[in-house]
Write an enzyme that holds these catalytic residues in place. Structure first.
Site, PDB file in Angstrom:
ATOM      1  N   LYS A 191       0.876  -1.181   0.000  1.00  0.00           N
ATOM      2  CA  LYS A 191       0.000   0.000   0.000  1.00  0.00           C
ATOM      3  C   LYS A 191       0.910   1.229   0.000  1.00  0.00           C
ATOM      4  CE  LYS A 191      -1.967   2.976   2.018  1.00  0.00           C
ATOM      5  NZ  LYS A 191      -1.714   4.385   1.643  1.00  0.00           N
ATOM      6  N   GLY A 244       6.618   4.878   8.279  1.00  0.00           N
ATOM      7  CA  GLY A 244       5.783   6.081   8.319  1.00  0.00           C
ATOM      8  C   GLY A 244       5.955   6.772   9.663  1.00  0.00           C
ATOM      9  N   SER A 245       4.958   7.555  10.040  1.00  0.00           N
ATOM     10  CA  SER A 245       5.069   8.353  11.266  1.00  0.00           C
ATOM     11  C   SER A 245       4.801   7.501  12.504  1.00  0.00           C
ATOM     12  CB  SER A 245       4.056   9.498  11.209  1.00  0.00           C
ATOM     13  OG  SER A 245       2.752   8.957  11.228  1.00  0.00           O
ATOM     14  N   GLY A 249       2.212   4.482  13.288  1.00  0.00           N
ATOM     15  CA  GLY A 249       2.816   3.256  13.827  1.00  0.00           C
ATOM     16  C   GLY A 249       2.043   2.742  15.036  1.00  0.00           C
ATOM     17  N   GLU A 266       9.347   1.240  10.988  1.00  0.00           N
ATOM     18  CA  GLU A 266      10.398   2.227  10.670  1.00  0.00           C
ATOM     19  C   GLU A 266       9.736   3.586  10.763  1.00  0.00           C
ATOM     20  OE1 GLU A 266      13.581   1.864   9.927  1.00  0.00           O
ATOM     21  OE2 GLU A 266      13.617  -0.315   9.948  1.00  0.00           O
ATOM     22  N   CYS A 300      13.518  10.676   7.306  1.00  0.00           N
ATOM     23  CA  CYS A 300      13.218  10.265   8.678  1.00  0.00           C
ATOM     24  C   CYS A 300      14.388  10.504   9.626  1.00  0.00           C
ATOM     25  CB  CYS A 300      12.840   8.791   8.690  1.00  0.00           C
ATOM     26  SG  CYS A 300      14.002   7.798   7.748  1.00  0.00           S
ATOM     27  N   GLU A 401       8.940  16.129  15.299  1.00  0.00           N
ATOM     28  CA  GLU A 401       9.418  15.961  13.925  1.00  0.00           C
ATOM     29  C   GLU A 401       8.694  16.945  13.009  1.00  0.00           C
ATOM     30  OE1 GLU A 401       8.365  12.327  11.782  1.00  0.00           O
ATOM     31  OE2 GLU A 401      10.420  12.220  11.041  1.00  0.00           O
TER      32      GLU A 401
HETATM   33  P1  NAD Z   1       2.154   8.438   7.576  1.00  0.00           P
HETATM   34  O1  NAD Z   1       2.333   7.669   8.822  1.00  0.00           O
HETATM   35  O2  NAD Z   1       1.148   9.525   7.543  1.00  0.00           O
HETATM   36  O3  NAD Z   1       1.802   7.490   6.344  1.00  0.00           O
HETATM   37  C1  NAD Z   1       2.613   6.395   6.014  1.00  0.00           C
HETATM   38  C2  NAD Z   1       1.760   5.338   5.337  1.00  0.00           C
HETATM   39  O4  NAD Z   1       0.802   4.868   6.275  1.00  0.00           O
HETATM   40  C3  NAD Z   1       0.970   5.856   4.135  1.00  0.00           C
HETATM   41  O5  NAD Z   1       0.928   4.849   3.135  1.00  0.00           O
HETATM   42  C4  NAD Z   1      -0.417   6.074   4.712  1.00  0.00           C
HETATM   43  O6  NAD Z   1      -1.435   5.975   3.742  1.00  0.00           O
HETATM   44  C5  NAD Z   1      -0.495   4.942   5.700  1.00  0.00           C
HETATM   45  N1  NAD Z   1      -1.468   5.146   6.789  1.00  0.00           N
HETATM   46  C6  NAD Z   1      -1.936   6.307   7.287  1.00  0.00           C
HETATM   47  N2  NAD Z   1      -2.826   6.058   8.264  1.00  0.00           N
HETATM   48  C7  NAD Z   1      -2.916   4.727   8.386  1.00  0.00           C
HETATM   49  C8  NAD Z   1      -3.650   3.854   9.242  1.00  0.00           C
HETATM   50  N3  NAD Z   1      -4.506   4.332  10.163  1.00  0.00           N
HETATM   51  N4  NAD Z   1      -3.480   2.525   9.112  1.00  0.00           N
HETATM   52  C9  NAD Z   1      -2.616   2.032   8.197  1.00  0.00           C
HETATM   53  N5  NAD Z   1      -1.905   2.795   7.350  1.00  0.00           N
HETATM   54  C10 NAD Z   1      -2.054   4.138   7.450  1.00  0.00           C
HETATM   55  O7  NAD Z   1       3.595   9.002   7.194  1.00  0.00           O
HETATM   56  P2  NAD Z   1       3.989   9.889   5.957  1.00  0.00           P
HETATM   57  O8  NAD Z   1       3.534  11.289   6.200  1.00  0.00           O
HETATM   58  O9  NAD Z   1       3.571   9.226   4.699  1.00  0.00           O
HETATM   59  O10 NAD Z   1       5.579   9.797   6.005  1.00  0.00           O
HETATM   60  C11 NAD Z   1       6.339  10.586   6.828  1.00  0.00           C
HETATM   61  C12 NAD Z   1       6.736   9.833   8.084  1.00  0.00           C
HETATM   62  O11 NAD Z   1       7.413   8.619   7.735  1.00  0.00           O
HETATM   63  C13 NAD Z   1       7.715  10.614   8.915  1.00  0.00           C
HETATM   64  O12 NAD Z   1       7.372  10.485  10.260  1.00  0.00           O
HETATM   65  C14 NAD Z   1       9.032   9.927   8.618  1.00  0.00           C
HETATM   66  O13 NAD Z   1      10.008  10.105   9.610  1.00  0.00           O
HETATM   67  C15 NAD Z   1       8.614   8.502   8.479  1.00  0.00           C
HETATM   68  N6  NAD Z   1       9.616   7.718   7.739  1.00  0.00           N
HETATM   69  C16 NAD Z   1      10.376   6.799   8.403  1.00  0.00           C
HETATM   70  C17 NAD Z   1      11.370   6.088   7.725  1.00  0.00           C
HETATM   71  C18 NAD Z   1      12.253   5.079   8.422  1.00  0.00           C
HETATM   72  O14 NAD Z   1      12.896   4.305   7.733  1.00  0.00           O
HETATM   73  N7  NAD Z   1      12.324   5.062   9.729  1.00  0.00           N
HETATM   74  C19 NAD Z   1      11.555   6.303   6.363  1.00  0.00           C
HETATM   75  C20 NAD Z   1      10.755   7.236   5.722  1.00  0.00           C
HETATM   76  C21 NAD Z   1       9.780   7.937   6.412  1.00  0.00           C
END
Ligand code: NAD
Length: 498
Positions: A191, A244-245, A249, A266, A300, A401
């Site tokens: 996804k 993601g965030s 998470g 992550e 990130c 962040e």
């Molecule tokens: P996000 O958490 O908003 O979204 C990430 C993914 O999760 C997207 O595909 C989104 O559609 C999905 N998502 C959103 N809500 C969800 C839910 N309730 N259930 C399941 N999936 C859901 O993050 P973002 O804004 O897309 O990305 C930025 C964040 O990602 C930052 O916090 C960044 O630090 C982190 N990040 C971490 C790493 C790492 O390797 N540690 C790498 C890249 C980005």
């Protein structure tokens, strides 16, 4: 072919091609709801493509296909076959790299110099995981039972993996999920993020071309709250690999409780980057600058809490601010651009919101600090490299962040103090140290509570080296042997031989 052609959305072969559908069981299909959503070019604000909006029903179909494929001939594919598949995919990604780099640039706004520069890393990942496919092994373990027993372990693929990725590096994130899954013999429902879903769809096409069997790789584009949440909660998914965030998470962990699926996370960071007065400052200035300004801070592990030894604080922060001003901000498709736009209007609001919060808290921008709206930039989502000084540890801009090109610079006076203060964060993803003193370098490398410590460099990455978080930056590792283990179950086998 003219290498610049794909950077024109009207001539990019993927953008001008067929509708952007879901890949389920080897077929490109519309969402059950028939709905679509739009993805924009962040440099211009213009519509790039309409993409199928998958939701829970589509996730159900994709998970069923992935389960069916997992129980089919794929389960018997030899390591060597999986290796060859990944090598073919790597070759196809290499042949189509310019197109993929352009797609990342157009869809998420990373400068083309950066997305082209990811070439070795992305290809290296696929070829590293190809190698890992033939390196999976259990152990024979001597046991102390009376009588004759042989005990050994088998490593087996964990099963159906739900892979949920963010938008900030679509190609690398896609490959980082597919690589270990294919190497270990899992099947995947991917996804992508709604802000930048296109590259994952193009990689899925290349998977088909490489010969990945139907159902082994499925892609469902859609929103997090619907498609993502359904995948995280699905009772027939064995593992969720999430990037993601930290807020999402936490939701993923809650959603996983229904069937206690495995989860790897992550997540985000607020990484400290510590500059001592004895450092090579000519290297540290651009190093600390690009630790945050690269990808417009949408990384990130960006080193956003810049701790600078008091006696060089004024001089060093002024130099980083000047360095930031020398970077060329502009349309990501321009090969000279070093800092592109933020990904979306929402991300622009978030970052400019933090710029206002920083000022209200008493921090002072030495450079940047405002959205850019001159000329054509008014249509895009641009924030220039920003350096805040007079930052205190407890300020929100020093703890939360921002995910934008914003440095929060904080003075310190001695080693023990900076270690303690650098660790005063809920996150623990990256960290940096700039010093010529090898003793200090080792002391910080051992004391900083973060998954990566970079000394006299920042964001060095290699597919063979594990990457991941401490604390609220998540658990599990991507890269390295550890990553492959996350996609494997360990089975103990006992055979009574006497
Ligand atoms: P996000 O958490 O908003 O979204 C990430 C993914 O999760 C997207 O595909 C989104 O559609 C999905 N998502 C959103 N809500 C969800 C839910 N309730 N259930 C399941 N999936 C859901 O993050 P973002 O804004 O897309 O990305 C930025 C964040 O990602 C930052 O916090 C960044 O630090 C982190 N990040 C971490 C790493 C790492 O390797 N540690 C790498 C890249 C980005």
């Amino acid at each position: 072919m003219n290498v610049l052609t794909p950077l024109d959305p009207a001539r990019h072969p993927f953008l001008t091609g067929k509708p952007k559908r879901l890949l389920i069981d080897g077929k490109w299909v519309e969402a059950v709801s028939g709905k679509t959503f739009d993805t924009l070019n962040p440099s211009t604000g213009a519509l790039l493509a309409s993409v199928a909006e998958g939701d829970a029903e589509d996730i159900n179909r994709a998970v069923a296909a992935a389960r069916h494929a997992f129980n089919g001939p794929w389960r018997k594919a030899k390591p060597f076959e999986r290796q060859n598949l990944l090598l073919r995919l790597a070759d196809l990604v290499e042949q189509n790299f310019e197109e993929l780099a352009a797609l990342d640039t157009l869809d998420m706004g990373a400068p083309i110099s950066r997305t082209r520069g990811n070439r070795l890393r992305v290809l290296g990942m696929l070829r590293f995981y190809a190698g890992q496919a033939t390196a999976i092994h259990g152990e024979t373990i001597e046991n102390s039972l009376p009588g004759d027993y042989v005990s050994f372990t088998l490593k087996e693929p964990v099963g159906v993996v739900g892979a949920i990725i963010p938008w900030n590096a679509p190609l690398a994130s896609t490959v980082w999920k597919l690589g270990p899954a294919l190497a270990t013999g899992c099947t995947v429902v991917l996804k992508p993020a709604e802000e930048a879903p296109l590259t994952a769809l193009r990689v899925a096409e290349l998977c088909q071309e490489a010969g990945v069997p139907p159902g082994v790789v499925n892609v469902v584009t859609g929103y997090g709250e619907t498609a993502g949440a359904a995948l995280a909660a699905h009772p027939d998914v064995d593992k969720v690999a999430f990037t993601g965030s930290h807020l999402t998470g936490q939701k993923i962990v809650q959603a996983s409780a229904g069937n206690l699926k495995r989860v790897s996370l992550e997540l985000g960071g607020k990484s400290p980057d510590v500059v001592f007065a004895d450092a090579d400052l000519d290297a540290a200035v651009p190093g600390a600058g690009m630790a945050v300004f690269a990808n417009s801070g949408q990384i990130c592990s960006a080193g956003t809490r810049l701790f600078v030894e008091q006696k060089i604080y004024e001089e060093f922060t002024a130099r980083v601010a000047v360095y930031g001003k020398t970077l060329r901000v502009g349309n990501s498709s321009d090969p000279d651009t070093q800092v592109g736009p933020l990904v979306s209007p929402e991300q622009l609001d978030r970052v400019t919101g933090y710029l206002a919060i920083g000022r209200q808290e008493g921090a002072r921008p030495l450079s940047g600090g405002e959205r850019l709206t001159q000329g054509a930039m008014a249509q895009g989502f641009f924030v220039p490299p920003t350096v805040f000084v007079d930052v205190r540890d407890e300020m929100r801009i020093a703890q939360e962040e921002i995910f934008g090109p914003v440095i929060s610079a904080i003075p310190f006076t001695d080693v023990d103090e900076v270690i303690e203060r650098a660790n005063q964060t809920n996150f623990g993803l990256g960290s940096g140290v700039w010093t010529r003193d090898v003793g200090k370098a080792h002391q910080l490398a051992r004391s900083l509570r973060a998954g990566s410590v970079w000394v006299n460099c920042y964001q060095a990455m290699d597919p063979a080296v594990p990457f991941g978080g401490y604390k609220m930056s998540g658990y599990g590792r991507e890269g390295g042997k550890q990553h492959v283990e996350e996609y494997l179950n360990v089975k103990a086998v006992w055979i009574k031989t006497g």
